[in-house]
Design an enzyme around this catalytic site. Structure first.
Site, short mmCIF file in Angstrom:
data_model
loop_
_atom_site.label_atom_id
_atom_site.label_comp_id
_atom_site.label_asym_id
_atom_site.label_seq_id
_atom_site.Cartn_x
_atom_site.Cartn_y
_atom_site.Cartn_z
N HIS A 56 33.10 30.01 -5.41
CA HIS A 56 32.67 28.96 -6.33
C HIS A 56 33.45 29.09 -7.63
O HIS A 56 34.20 30.05 -7.83
CB HIS A 56 31.16 29.09 -6.62
C1 T46 Z 1 30.17 35.28 -9.47
C2 T46 Z 1 30.24 36.36 -8.46
C3 T46 Z 1 31.24 37.42 -8.78
C4 T46 Z 1 20.19 34.94 -9.56
O1 T46 Z 1 19.02 34.60 -9.35
N1 T46 Z 1 20.56 35.41 -10.78
C5 T46 Z 1 21.84 35.80 -11.06
O2 T46 Z 1 22.12 36.22 -12.21
C6 T46 Z 1 22.82 35.67 -10.03
C7 T46 Z 1 24.26 36.09 -10.32
C8 T46 Z 1 22.44 35.20 -8.82
N2 T46 Z 1 21.15 34.84 -8.59
C9 T46 Z 1 20.77 34.39 -7.26
C10 T46 Z 1 21.37 33.06 -6.82
C11 T46 Z 1 21.47 33.21 -5.33
O3 T46 Z 1 20.23 32.82 -4.74
O4 T46 Z 1 21.21 35.35 -6.30
C12 T46 Z 1 21.64 34.71 -5.11
C13 T46 Z 1 23.09 35.10 -4.78
O5 T46 Z 1 23.94 34.51 -5.77
P1 T46 Z 1 25.43 34.05 -5.41
O6 T46 Z 1 25.47 33.47 -4.06
O7 T46 Z 1 25.91 33.19 -6.54
O8 T46 Z 1 26.20 35.45 -5.40
P2 T46 Z 1 27.74 35.72 -5.38
O9 T46 Z 1 27.92 37.18 -5.28
O10 T46 Z 1 28.45 34.89 -4.40
O11 T46 Z 1 28.24 35.25 -6.84
C14 T46 Z 1 27.91 36.06 -7.95
C15 T46 Z 1 27.68 35.18 -9.16
O12 T46 Z 1 26.67 34.21 -8.86
C16 T46 Z 1 28.93 34.47 -9.59
O13 T46 Z 1 28.78 33.94 -10.88
O14 T46 Z 1 31.17 34.94 -10.09
O15 T46 Z 1 28.97 36.97 -8.21
#
Ligand code: T46
Length: 138
Positions: A56
Site C-alpha cells: 500500500h
Molecule cells: C506500513 C507497513 C510497514 C492497527 O489497528 N493499528 C496500527 O497502527 C496498524 C499499523 C495496523 N492496524 C491494524 C490494521 C489491520 O487490521 O492491523 C492490521 C494489519 O495492518 P496492515 O495490513 O496495514 O499491516 P502491514 O504490515 O501490511 O502494514 C503496516 C502498516 O499498516 C503500514 O503503514 O507501512 O506496516
C-alpha cells in the site's frame, strides 16, 4: 501523478554508542532527528519468510523503519520505477515519505521491523489498491 524520486530514499545512520567496556551497543533517536514528530510506534515480528507486509501507499503518513533484529527487504515503488533496499542493521533506518508504494518481504527468522510514524492510525490514509495509487494525485 507527481512521482516521488525514490532514488533519493536511502538508509540513514542512527547514532550508535558502543560501550567502552564491551557491554554492546546503544542506539538513540532523539527529538528533531526525524523530519516529523513521532505519533505512533508499532512493530512487525514473527513474519513467515514467504509472507509480505505492506502492499500500500500512504497519502500523508511518513515513517521510519528499522530492522531491530534480523533482516528484510523493502520494495519501494513510485508508480513508475521500483527498487529494493535491504534493512539488516539496528543502527540504520529507512525514511519513507508519503506517496510511495511499499512492500516488505524476505523476512529472516527472528526479524523485527520497528516503525516510527508521523500520525495515529487512520485507514483513510491508506491506498491499498495499486491502480488507485497509480492515478492518485499526491
Ligand atoms: C506500513 C507497513 C510497514 C492497527 O489497528 N493499528 C496500527 O497502527 C496498524 C499499523 C495496523 N492496524 C491494524 C490494521 C489491520 O487490521 O492491523 C492490521 C494489519 O495492518 P496492515 O495490513 O496495514 O499491516 P502491514 O504490515 O501490511 O502494514 C503496516 C502498516 O499498516 C503500514 O503503514 O507501512 O506496516
Amino acid at each position: 501523478m507527481q512521482y516521488i524520486n525514490i532514488d533519493k530514499i536511502a538508509l540513514t545512520e542512527i547514532t550508535k554508542i558502543s560501550d567502552p567496556d564491551g557491554r554492546g551497543n546503544l542506539s538513540v533517536i532523539e527529538k528533531d532527528v526525524l523530519p516529523f514528530e513521532i505519533k505512533r510506534v508499532y512493530y512487525l515480528y514473527d513474519v513467515p519468510s514467504d509472507s509480505s507486509r505492506g502492499g500500500h501507499a500512504h497519502k500523508e503518513l511518513k515513517q521510519f523503519l528499522i530492522a531491530l533484529s534480523g533482516s528484510f527487504d523493502v520494495v519501494l515503488d513510485n508508480g513508475k520505477t521500483r527498487r529494493s533496499i535491504t534493512l539488516n542493521r539496528p543502527n540504520k533506518g529507512l525514511l519513507i515519505p508519503s506517496g510511495v508504494w511499499r512492500e516488505l518481504e524476505n523476512f529472516s527468522a527472528g526479524a523485527v521491523c520497528l516503525s516510527l510514524v508521523s500520525a495515529e492510525y487512520d485507514e483513510t490514509d491508506y491506498i491499498r489498491n495499486y491502480d488507485e495509487f497509480k492515478t492518485f494525485e499526491f
